[in-house]
Design an enzyme around this catalytic site. Structure first.
Site, short mmCIF file in Angstrom:
data_model
loop_
_atom_site.label_atom_id
_atom_site.label_comp_id
_atom_site.label_asym_id
_atom_site.label_seq_id
_atom_site.Cartn_x
_atom_site.Cartn_y
_atom_site.Cartn_z
N GLY A 64 0.82 -1.20 0.00
CA GLY A 64 0.00 0.00 0.00
C GLY A 64 0.85 1.25 0.00
N CYS A 65 0.25 2.37 -0.39
CA CYS A 65 1.00 3.62 -0.55
C CYS A 65 1.53 4.10 0.79
CB CYS A 65 0.13 4.67 -1.23
SG CYS A 65 -1.49 4.89 -0.47
N TYR A 66 0.64 4.23 1.78
CA TYR A 66 1.11 4.63 3.11
C TYR A 66 2.10 3.60 3.66
CZ TYR A 66 -2.64 8.16 3.82
OH TYR A 66 -3.48 9.25 3.75
#
Lengths: 342, 342, 342, 342
Positions: D148-150
Site C-alpha cells: 500500500g501507498c502509506y
C-alpha cells in the site's frame, strides 16, 4: 463606539482585521498606517474592501494613533515594543499580533527573535491573549500579546490533558500543518504558487518560534517543565491549521468527557462528538476552533485534532475577541460569521 | 420575521442559502427538506453550521412547507414546477434556484432540459429574478426564477451595451470560467479533485443550458435577436466566475461612462475604475459583482470583465436579494458580508 | 553527444530545460551559469534533480560556455543579445528562450521591452523557432528566438485559418489563460500562493508583450495586417495554457478537415476529433499541443481550443525541439515523455 | 519483450501503470481489461495517452490474459485472488496492486477487508513486494502483493530504527498525509474538488487498512510486536505522500549514519543530508523516495520525514520495480523519469 487604529495593514493579518472590524457593531475604524503605502486608499490594495472601507493608508507620524482607544499592531516583531510606550502613555491600549510580548523570558525572546527586547517593563505587564486560559486578566489588560497561530491550536488542544495532569508531559508530540497565508504577504520564493501548490513538506523541524511560546503556556498550566516535539508543515491551501496531537494517557481516563467539561461554555471552542475528524474548512473565515479526541484501538496514546483558521482564531479574530474582553463588550461581538463552506 | 423553508438543502446552493439565511436579521429558518437525509441534523452534514443551524432534514411530506412565507427550491430542475402550485395555493411564495421558470418558451425549455414543462401557467407568471433588470416586477412576484450563475454574470456584463444599442449584436462573444462548485455536490468523476485540480478546460461548447437564458434576457433588453457565442470553462478553484466578454463597439462610445451610469446606485454591482482587472476572490463569499471595461489599443473591440461568486450573486445570494425585494425588506439585508480575502 | 550550456538556470524554464536535457539521449550537459548562485550544486536548489544532475552553478565568466555546441538562454530579456555575439564567434549556437530575438522590428522591440536592441544584425539573422512554421529555416539557423508561451499556443491555433485566408482577420479574439509558472520563479506578491490560489483574473488587457509577437507571426502567414484582441488570464494552477480562440469563418468551410490537413504529420500537434475539449492536464509535462475546433450552433463563429504546457512546448520543450532540428537529430529526441495524468 | 496485461485499467493506478509501461524499454503492452468500458479505446478515456497507447479496453473473458508473461491487477480487493489461480496455472505471473495478498493472516484479512479470503494457498506463497526488504524473494516469486501507498512510506521510514532495535517499539507514531488521488478515481462526494480543495483533515483515526500491513512488516523486521499509532490525513493536492514519523531513540544513536548505511546502494531511496525537509514535489511522478532524519533539540525523539509519490513508488512504479526484479531486468528499467518540478 470604540475608536480603533491599525499599524501595518498591508499584510494578511491586517486585511483580515479590516474585514472583521469593518463589520463590528461597536467599532469605528479610525486610522490605518503604512509607511510604504501612505496615501493609497486601502481598497485600492484590497479590492474586496471597495465600498466598505474608505480609509487611506497614513504615515504613522500623522495618523493620530494616540487618539484611538486601542491600536492593533499587525507588523513584524520589533515594532510594537518600540511604539507601545507612547500609546499607553496617551491612554491607548495595545494589542500586538506579532511576538513582542509573547515570551515572558527576555533571554528566550532574544534567542528566538534575534533582537534585544526594548520594553522589558511592558513584557512583564503584557497579558497573553488566549481567552480560554486568561480571560479575566485580559479584561483588565492594557497590553495584549496575541498568541501565535500554531500556538493557539496546540495549546488549546493540549490544555485539558495538561491541566488535568493525566498525560506523559515529557513526550508530547504536536504535528501541525498550516495554509500558506501563515507565511504572510511577503514576496518570497518559497511562498510562490508554483512552489507551494500541489506540494507538502515539513519545515522548522529543528526549532520553530512558536515552540517556546507553546511550552511557556503548557508549563504555566502544568506547573512543571514539559517536553514537546513540534513539527510544523506547509499545506497547499490558503487558510487553515490542523494540529494533530499525540500524548500518552492512561486508558482509564475518559478524554472525551474531560474535553467537553473543560470547554463547556466556551463560545469559540467546539468539542465535537467522539469519532469526529474536524476539517479546516469547517472553520474557514470564522473564529471557531473545532476539537476532536480519539484513542485509537483503545490504547495508551490519545490523538487530539484541532482545526482553526490561522487568520481568524489564529490571529485577527482572536485579537478582536481580546478587544471585546478589554472593553467589556459581548465576547462574540463582530465574530459571529458562519464559516464559508465550500 | 419571515418564515423560510428550503427544499433540497444538501447541495452547495443549499448550504450557502443556510449560511446566508441563518445570519439574516429578518428571517426565521423554519424547515429544510431532503428525502434521502430525513432525520439527519443539517449540521452533521455540514459541520460549518454546528451551533448555528439546529434544523433537521425533514421529509417533504411532513415538513409543513406551506406554513412558510417563502420556500426556496435548491433542487434539480423539475422539482419546483411540480411542488409550487400547492405552495402558492397556500399563500407561500416560491423562489426557484433551478431552471424551471427561467425560459419563457415551452419549446426552449423542453429542448434544453429534456422534459416537458408541467406548469405552463406559472412559467408565464414567474418573474426572472435579476434585480438589476426586473426590480419592480420582482417586488410583486409570487414566483421567482432565480437566474443561472453564468447567466447573471454575462447578462450584467452585456446589458449596458445592449440596452444602449451600441454593440454589434450579431457577434457577441462570452468567454466564461467557473469554479467547480458550479457543478454541484454530485458524485461525478469529472468533478473529482484529482480530475479538476491543476487543470483547465472548456466544456459545453456546442451548447450550454445558460445560452438560451442569456439570449432571452439580452433579446428582451435589445428588442431584437442577438447572436452570442458562449464558451464556459472549468476552473481549478471552488468558487468564482469570471466572464470575459467581447463586443464590437464604435470607438467613439465612452463605455466606462456608459457602465457607470447604468449601474449607478446598484447595491451589488461595482463598476471599477478604467484599467481594472477584477479577480474572483475580490467577491468571494459575497453578493457583489465587480465589472471593468476595456478597449484594448483603442480599437473597435470592447472587453468587459465580470467577477462574481457563483454561489452567492450567481445563486443563493441573489435568491435572498429577491426575497428581500418580494417582502419589502432592505434589499441588502443579510447580504452585507465583506468578501473573504485571502 | 552535443555539448550543451545553460545561462540562467535558476528559474522554471531553467529547471525544465535541465529535466529534459538530463534525459536527452544525445546531450551532454556541460555547464550551467548563475551569477548569484555560483558554487551551489544545482540539485541543492532543485532536489528533484538529486542523483541525476551533478552540475554546479558557475560564474558565467569561467563556465567555458564557448566550448559548448549550443547555449540556451533562460534569462530575462537583454542578456542573450549581450552575450550571443561572442558565443557565435566561437562557433557556439544560441537558443534564446527570452524575447531578445522575437520581434523583427527594432521599434516594436524597444516599445514593448523598454530597452534598445544592442544586436540588430543578430535580430535579422535570428530564426523564429516555431517548427510548425519555420522548420526548414530552423535547421540551418545559428540563432533561435524561441517563441513565447502564449504566442506558441495562439499562433498554432490560428495558423490554419490565417494561411487558408478563410477568417475575418480584422477581428480575431484570443482569450488565453496560463498557470502561474508562466510568471517565473520571481519573488513577487502577485504570484504568491495566497494571492493566486482559488482565484482567477485577466491581466495585461491593455497590451501584453506576446501581442506583437503573435501578430508578427500571423501577419507573416497572412501576408497582411491582422486585428487581434488578446486577453491573457492567470489560472490557479502550476502549468498549462489553454487558448480559446474566436474567428468568423464562413459556414461552408470544413474547419475540422482544414486543421487535420494542416497539422498532418506534425509530431507535437494533436488535432483531436470534432467535439473534443482538450484539457491542460492532457499535455502536462509533455511537448504535445492538443487542438480542437468547434463551430457552435453551426454559426459563423469558429472556436479553436489549444492546450499546451507553458513550460514545455511553450518554453523548454520547444527549445529542445529546435535544438534537435539544428543538429540534425530526430525531432522528437528527448521529448517523448507521456503527459503526467492525474 | 515481456508481454504485459492489466486488469482494471480505468483508475489512477491503472493509467499510471499505462504511462510507465508504455515507456518501458522491455515491455509490450498486450491487453487491458475493463468490464464496464469494453470496446472503448484507452486513449478516449485518458487523452494524455493519445498517439502513445493504442489499446482498447477488452472484456476480461476474451482478453487472452493467460498469454501474458505477467498480469497487473489494478482492481478493488477481491478480484486478484479470484482470477490469479487460473493465470498462474497458465504460467502467467501476477502482481496485485490491491490488498488481496498483503496480510499473511487470514483473520486479519477478513477483519479489515470484510470478505473471506478465497485463495489461502496463494496468500502463503505471495511475496510482499517491498524490494528494499524482500528483494531476493521477489526475484523468484510468482505472485507479488504490491504494498500500500502509506505502508511503503511508513515502513521504509521506520525500517532502519526497527531493524537496529534502537527505538521504543511500543510507542511509534506515524502521522501521514496523502494527495486525493490515493482515494482512487471513484465518484464519491468526499473526493470532489469542492470538498477536498483548500481543506485538510485527518481520517481513519480509529483504524486504517494500512495499519495491520505496516505492523506486519515492522514486526517481521523487529522480531516482536510493535505498538503504532497511525493517523492518515487528506491533502488538497493530487499526488504525494509525506509521512512524518516519531520514535523515541536514545540520544547516543547516530540516526543519520544509520539511515545512510541502511539504504546505501538503494536505487530508489534517497537519504538526504541532515537538516533536509523533503517535499512531495521533489518526487512527483517518479519512483524515488526521499528520507530525512531529525533529532529536534537533540532530545530523545527522532523525527523521520518520508516523501513519496503515492501513484509511483506507492503503487504503479513499485509494481514495475517488482516486475523488473521478477524478470531479471535492470531494477530501474522504465523508472528513470526525473520528477516533474514545478
Amino acid at each position: 463606539m470604540i475608536k480603533v487604529g491599525i499599524v501595518g495593514g498591508t499584510g494578511y493579518t491586517g486585511v483580515e482585521l479590516l474585514r472583521l472590524l469593518a463589520q463590528h457593531p461597536d467599532v469605528e475604524l479610525t486610522a490605518i498606517t503604512s509607511r510604504s503605502e501612505a496615501g493609497m486608499p486601502v481598497a485600492d490594495m484590497f479590492p474586496s474592501l471597495r465600498r466598505r472601507v474608505n480609509l487611506v493608508f497614513q504615515d504613522p507620524a500623522s495618523a493620530g494613533l494616540d487618539q484611538c482607544d486601542v491600536v492593533f499592531f499587525a507588523t513584524p516583531h520589533g515594532v510594537a515594543m518600540a511604539q507601545s510606550p507612547q500609546l499607553l502613555a496617551a491612554g491607548t491600549k495595545v494589542i500586538d499580533l506579532a511576538a513582542d510580548f509573547r515570551l515572558k523570558s527576555l533571554d528566550e525572546f532574544s534567542k528566538w527573535y534575534k533582537i534585544p527586547h526594548t520594553a522589558p517593563d511592558l513584557l512583564e505587564e503584557a497579558v497573553y491573549g488566549l481567552p480560554e486560559l486568561n480571560r479575566k486578566a485580559i479584561a483588565s489588560a492594557r497590553v495584549i500579546a496575541n498568541p501565535g497561530c500554531y500556538a493557539t491550536a496546540v495549546q488549546l488542544g493540549f490544555l485539558p490533558l495538561v491541566e488535568a495532569g493525566v498525560a506523559d508531559l515529557d513526550h508530547l508530540v504536536a504535528n501541525a500543518a498550516s495554509g500558506v497565508s501563515g507565511a504572510g504577504r511577503k514576496a518570497e520564493v518559497g511562498s510562490l504558487f508554483a512552489e507551494a501548490s500541489d506540494n507538502f513538506k515539513a519545515y522548522g523541524v529543528a526549532g520553530h518560534r512558536h515552540l517556546p511560546e507553546i511550552c511557556q503556556g503548557l508549563e504555566q498550566a502544568a506547573g512543571r517543565k514539559v517536553g514537546l516535539t513540534f513539527v510544523p508543515h506547509l499545506l497547499p491551501q490558503i487558510r487553515g491549521i490542523l494540529a494533530t496531537l499525540y500524548a500518552r494517557v492512561s486508558p482509564d481516563i475518559d478524554v472525551q468527557a474531560l474535553y467537553e467539561k473543560r470547554f463547556a461554555g466556551e463560545p469559540f471552542v467546539d468539542v465535537m462528538p467522539a469519532g469526529s475528524t474536524p476539517d479546516t474548512r469547517s472553520v474557514r473565515a470564522s473564529n471557531m476552533v473545532r476539537i476532536a479526541v480519539h484513542r485509537p484501538q483503545g490504547g495508551d496514546t490519545v490523538v487530539v485534532l484541532v482545526a482553526e483558521d490561522n487568520l481568524v482564531k489564529g490571529a485577527a479574530g482572536q485579537a478582536v475577541q481580546n478587544m471585546n474582553l478589554m472593553f467589556g463588550l459581548e465576547e462574540t461581538a463582530g465574530l459571529t460569521h458562519i464559516p464559508v463552506l465550500p
